[in-house]
Design an enzyme around this catalytic site. Sequence first.
Site, PDB file in Angstrom:
ATOM      1  N   ASP A 190       1.183 -10.768   6.280  1.00 13.81           N
ATOM      2  CA  ASP A 190       1.751 -11.261   5.019  1.00 13.81           C
ATOM      3  C   ASP A 190       3.070 -11.961   5.360  1.00 13.81           C
ATOM      4  OD1 ASP A 190       3.627  -9.252   5.430  1.00 13.81           O
ATOM      5  OD2 ASP A 190       3.260  -8.226   3.521  1.00 13.81           O
ATOM      6  N   CYS A 234       2.418  -6.364   8.485  1.00 16.03           N
ATOM      7  CA  CYS A 234       3.194  -6.481   7.253  1.00 16.03           C
ATOM      8  C   CYS A 234       4.550  -5.838   7.516  1.00 16.03           C
ATOM      9  CB  CYS A 234       2.468  -5.890   6.037  1.00 16.03           C
ATOM     10  SG  CYS A 234       2.344  -4.095   5.957  1.00 16.03           S
ATOM     11  N   THR A 266       6.006  -2.836   6.772  1.00 11.42           N
ATOM     12  CA  THR A 266       5.986  -1.464   7.290  1.00 11.42           C
ATOM     13  C   THR A 266       4.723  -1.156   8.092  1.00 11.42           C
ATOM     14  OG1 THR A 266       4.830  -0.706   5.325  1.00 11.42           O
ATOM     15  CG2 THR A 266       7.251  -0.572   5.277  1.00 11.42           C
ATOM     16  N   HIS A 307      -8.554   8.261  20.905  1.00 12.65           N
ATOM     17  CA  HIS A 307      -9.070   9.368  20.100  1.00 12.65           C
ATOM     18  C   HIS A 307      -9.722   8.923  18.795  1.00 12.65           C
ATOM     19  CE1 HIS A 307      -6.319  12.686  22.028  1.00 12.65           C
ATOM     20  NE2 HIS A 307      -7.111  12.073  22.904  1.00 12.65           N
ATOM     21  N   HIS A 331     -14.404  13.530  20.334  1.00  8.96           N
ATOM     22  CA  HIS A 331     -13.870  12.679  19.256  1.00  8.96           C
ATOM     23  C   HIS A 331     -14.972  11.987  18.455  1.00  8.96           C
ATOM     24  CE1 HIS A 331      -9.901  13.459  20.707  1.00  8.96           C
ATOM     25  NE2 HIS A 331     -10.282  13.117  21.927  1.00  8.96           N
TER      26      HIS A 331
END
Length: 144
Positions: free
Chosen positions: A8, A65, A67, A98, A133
Amino acid sequence: MILGIVNDHAGYYLKLKLLEYLKQKNIQFINFGSDTPDAVDYPDFAHILAKAVENKQVDLGISICGTGNGINIAANKHMGIRSAVCWRKEISHLARLHNNANICALPARFITPEEAYVIVDEFISTSFEGGRHIQRINKIPLQS
Ligand code: RB5
Protein backbone atom coordinates in the site's frame (compact mmCIF):
# COMPACT_ATOMS: atom_id res chain seq x y z
CA MET A 1 11.07 -19.10 -8.24
CA ILE A 2 8.83 -16.13 -8.95
CA LEU A 3 7.83 -13.78 -6.17
CA GLY A 4 4.64 -11.72 -6.13
CA ILE A 5 4.97 -8.32 -4.44
CA VAL A 6 2.26 -5.98 -3.22
CA ASN A 7 2.21 -2.85 -1.09
CA ASP A 8 0.00 0.00 0.00
CA HIS A 9 1.13 3.66 0.25
CA ALA A 10 2.97 3.00 3.52
CA GLY A 11 4.93 0.26 1.82
CA TYR A 12 5.62 2.08 -1.41
CA TYR A 13 9.17 3.33 -0.74
CA LEU A 14 10.31 0.08 0.83
CA LYS A 15 8.84 -1.79 -2.16
CA LEU A 16 10.94 0.35 -4.54
CA LYS A 17 14.12 -0.48 -2.60
CA LEU A 18 13.22 -4.15 -2.45
CA LEU A 19 12.57 -4.35 -6.19
CA GLU A 20 16.03 -2.86 -6.87
CA TYR A 21 17.55 -5.44 -4.56
CA LEU A 22 15.71 -8.34 -6.20
CA LYS A 23 16.79 -7.15 -9.66
CA GLN A 24 20.42 -7.05 -8.51
CA LYS A 25 20.08 -10.62 -7.26
CA ASN A 26 18.30 -11.80 -10.42
CA ILE A 27 15.29 -12.91 -8.45
CA GLN A 28 12.18 -12.89 -10.62
CA PHE A 29 9.12 -11.06 -9.37
CA ILE A 30 5.76 -9.71 -10.44
CA ASN A 31 4.89 -6.34 -8.94
CA PHE A 32 1.13 -6.20 -8.28
CA GLY A 33 1.44 -3.36 -5.77
CA SER A 34 0.54 0.31 -5.73
CA ASP A 35 3.03 2.38 -7.70
CA THR A 36 2.36 5.77 -6.17
CA PRO A 37 2.64 7.11 -2.62
CA ASP A 38 -1.06 8.07 -2.75
CA ALA A 39 -3.32 6.51 -0.12
CA VAL A 40 -4.88 3.18 -1.07
CA ASP A 41 -6.65 0.41 0.83
CA TYR A 42 -4.30 -2.45 1.73
CA PRO A 43 -6.95 -5.23 1.44
CA ASP A 44 -7.28 -4.56 -2.30
CA PHE A 45 -3.63 -5.52 -2.75
CA ALA A 46 -3.62 -8.32 -0.20
CA HIS A 47 -6.39 -10.06 -2.14
CA ILE A 48 -4.60 -9.67 -5.49
CA LEU A 49 -1.47 -11.28 -4.05
CA ALA A 50 -3.38 -14.01 -2.24
CA LYS A 51 -5.11 -15.02 -5.47
CA ALA A 52 -1.82 -15.04 -7.37
CA VAL A 53 -0.30 -17.35 -4.75
CA GLU A 54 -3.38 -19.58 -4.59
CA ASN A 55 -3.55 -20.01 -8.36
CA LYS A 56 0.24 -20.56 -8.54
CA GLN A 57 0.92 -17.56 -10.75
CA VAL A 58 3.73 -16.92 -8.25
CA ASP A 59 5.54 -19.26 -5.88
CA LEU A 60 5.66 -17.02 -2.80
CA GLY A 61 4.39 -13.56 -1.91
CA ILE A 62 5.84 -10.49 -0.24
CA SER A 63 3.35 -7.92 1.04
CA ILE A 64 4.22 -4.56 2.56
CA CYS A 65 2.12 -2.12 4.58
CA GLY A 66 2.89 0.16 7.51
CA THR A 67 2.76 -2.44 10.27
CA GLY A 68 2.49 -5.59 8.17
CA ASN A 69 -0.67 -6.39 10.11
CA GLY A 70 -3.50 -5.15 7.89
CA ILE A 71 -2.19 -6.69 4.71
CA ASN A 72 -1.43 -9.90 6.62
CA ILE A 73 -4.90 -10.17 8.14
CA ALA A 74 -6.59 -9.65 4.77
CA ALA A 75 -4.43 -12.22 2.97
CA ASN A 76 -5.13 -14.81 5.65
CA LYS A 77 -8.85 -14.73 4.81
CA HIS A 78 -7.95 -16.88 1.79
CA MET A 79 -8.06 -20.60 2.54
CA GLY A 80 -4.86 -21.36 0.65
CA ILE A 81 -2.83 -18.65 2.32
CA ARG A 82 -0.55 -18.76 5.34
CA SER A 83 0.73 -15.22 5.66
CA ALA A 84 3.15 -14.25 8.45
CA VAL A 85 4.29 -10.83 9.62
CA CYS A 86 8.08 -11.01 9.53
CA TRP A 87 10.09 -8.28 11.24
CA ARG A 88 13.35 -10.13 11.74
CA LYS A 89 15.30 -12.93 10.11
CA GLU A 90 14.49 -15.57 12.73
CA ILE A 91 10.73 -15.00 12.42
CA SER A 92 10.99 -15.25 8.65
CA HIS A 93 12.99 -18.49 8.95
CA LEU A 94 10.47 -20.10 11.30
CA ALA A 95 7.49 -18.89 9.27
CA ARG A 96 8.74 -21.04 6.39
CA LEU A 97 10.25 -23.89 8.44
CA HIS A 98 7.30 -24.51 10.77
CA ASN A 99 4.28 -22.75 9.25
CA ASN A 100 5.02 -23.24 5.54
CA ALA A 101 4.07 -19.58 5.17
CA ASN A 102 3.48 -18.59 1.58
CA ILE A 103 3.33 -14.83 2.11
CA CYS A 104 5.81 -12.72 4.07
CA ALA A 105 4.21 -9.50 5.34
CA LEU A 106 6.72 -6.71 6.02
CA PRO A 107 6.14 -3.76 8.40
CA ALA A 108 7.59 -0.89 6.35
CA ARG A 109 7.37 1.65 9.17
CA PHE A 110 9.38 -0.52 11.56
CA ILE A 111 12.22 -2.03 9.53
CA THR A 112 15.01 -0.63 7.37
CA PRO A 113 15.46 -1.66 3.73
CA GLU A 114 18.58 -3.61 4.75
CA GLU A 115 16.57 -5.53 7.34
CA ALA A 116 13.90 -6.21 4.72
CA TYR A 117 16.49 -7.71 2.35
CA VAL A 118 17.69 -10.12 5.04
CA ILE A 119 14.13 -11.09 5.98
CA VAL A 120 13.15 -11.72 2.35
CA ASP A 121 16.34 -13.67 1.61
CA GLU A 122 15.63 -15.90 4.58
CA PHE A 123 12.00 -16.38 3.58
CA ILE A 124 12.76 -17.48 0.03
CA SER A 125 15.74 -19.68 0.93
CA THR A 126 14.07 -21.67 3.73
CA SER A 127 11.95 -24.75 3.05
CA PHE A 128 9.12 -26.24 5.08
CA GLU A 129 10.41 -28.82 7.53
CA GLY A 130 7.34 -31.07 7.25
CA GLY A 131 7.16 -33.84 9.86
CA ARG A 132 5.18 -32.89 12.96
CA HIS A 133 4.28 -29.53 11.38
CA ILE A 134 2.20 -31.09 8.60
CA GLN A 135 -0.70 -32.07 10.86
CA ARG A 136 -0.59 -28.63 12.48
CA ILE A 137 -0.80 -26.62 9.30
CA ASN A 138 -3.51 -28.98 8.04
CA LYS A 139 -5.62 -27.90 11.03
CA ILE A 140 -5.37 -24.20 10.15
CA PRO A 141 -8.20 -24.02 7.56
CA LEU A 142 -11.57 -23.21 9.13
CA GLN A 143 -13.37 -26.33 10.33
CA SER A 144 -17.16 -26.39 10.01
C1 RB5 B 1 -1.77 2.94 6.42
O1 RB5 B 1 -1.73 4.19 7.04
C2 RB5 B 1 -1.64 1.83 7.44
O2 RB5 B 1 -2.79 1.77 8.23
C3 RB5 B 1 -1.39 0.51 6.76
O3 RB5 B 1 -0.25 0.60 5.98
C4 RB5 B 1 -1.15 -0.67 7.67
O4 RB5 B 1 -0.21 -0.40 8.65
C5 RB5 B 1 -2.38 -1.30 8.21
O5 RB5 B 1 -2.33 -2.30 8.93
